[in-house]
Design a protein around this motif. Structure first.
Motif, PDB file in Angstrom:
ATOM      1  N   GLU A   1      -3.785 -38.649  24.032  1.00 57.21           N
ATOM      2  CA  GLU A   1      -3.469 -38.082  25.343  1.00 57.21           C
ATOM      3  C   GLU A   1      -4.010 -36.666  25.466  1.00 57.21           C
ATOM      4  OE1 GLU A   1       0.751 -40.428  26.092  1.00 57.21           O
ATOM      5  OE2 GLU A   1       0.769 -38.384  25.345  1.00 57.21           O
TER       6      GLU A   1
ATOM      7  N   ILE B   1      -6.618 -35.196  28.310  1.00 56.98           N
ATOM      8  CA  ILE B   1      -6.261 -34.048  29.149  1.00 56.98           C
ATOM      9  C   ILE B   1      -7.310 -32.952  29.036  1.00 56.98           C
ATOM     10  CG2 ILE B   1      -4.583 -32.168  29.385  1.00 56.98           C
ATOM     11  CD1 ILE B   1      -2.414 -34.273  28.664  1.00 56.98           C
TER      12      ILE B   1
ATOM     13  N   LEU C   1      -9.634 -31.540  32.091  1.00 53.58           N
ATOM     14  CA  LEU C   1      -9.617 -30.111  32.444  1.00 53.58           C
ATOM     15  C   LEU C   1     -11.012 -29.499  32.392  1.00 53.58           C
ATOM     16  CD1 LEU C   1      -6.343 -28.888  30.703  1.00 53.58           C
ATOM     17  CD2 LEU C   1      -6.762 -29.158  33.150  1.00 53.58           C
TER      18      LEU C   1
END
Length: 200
Positions: free
Chosen positions: A142, A146, A150
């Motif tokens: 995860e 992420i 980003l």
């Protein structure tokens, strides 16, 4: 004469601790036996300078070994993962010093549990080592997703800001050029620009 002196100096510089003088680990035991993992613990004889350990793990009746080695540690236990349920294993532990490894410890034999026995031995509130490992892997995956998202958003925002600055810088120049062009072409008689032509 010089060779003799070098030979004597070389013998004096040899370390007094050798791998032969290192004793094997004692009190090797297995704890927390489950269907797919177990924890092996041991003690080091007093006086031995140990910098790590080596463990050999073998399924009973199988020639293949798993070898685990770790240095720069003072731990006296090791978790054995990916074991098969209801399987007999043989484990040996060795101490590691700066000069080498100790002889093997006495063999430790144990059998992993059945899956049903493992589930019965853990309560609902207790988190097993396997669940912790899976949670860590999931969180790592995860986290990677992420970070990638980003970075992509940062790239899109940077591209937008760059394009916006280019458009903003060009916009006032376009208005001035339009104003300049229309004022050059206009005359007092015709404010919209151009001269009257006579029909010939």
């Amino acid at each position: 004469m010089e060779r003799f002196l070098l030979l004597v100096l070389g013998c004096l510089c040899v370390s007094p601790v050798t791998a032969d003088s290192l004793s094997p680990p004692v009190n090797v035991t297995v704890k927390e036996v489950k269907a797919n993992f177990a924890v092996v613990t041991w003690d080091i004889p007093e006086g031995d300078t140990v910098i790590g350990f080596a463990i050999t793990q073998q399924k009973k009746g199988v020639r293949m070994l798993r070898f685990i080695q770790e240095v720069n540690t003072t731990t006296r236990s090791c978790a054995l993962w990916d074991l098969e349920k209801e399987t007999d294993y043989i484990v040996h532990v060795q101490s590691i010093s700066m000069s080498g490894t100790s002889p093997l410890s006495e063999p430790l034999r144990f059998q992993t549990l059945k899956e049903a026995e493992t589930q019965a031995s853990t309560s609902k509130d207790e988190v097993t080592m396997e669940e912790v490992g899976q949670t860590t892997q999931l969180r790592a995956g995860e986290l990677i997703i992420i970070v990638v998202v980003l970075i992509m958003w940062a790239g899109v925002i940077a591209l937008f800001c760059r394009q916006y600055d280019i458009i903003k810088d060009n916009e006032p120049n376009n208005n001035k050029d339009k104003a300049k062009n229309s004022s050059e072409c206009s005359t007092p008689e015709h404010p919209t620009g151009g001269l009257l032509r006579s029909k010939v």
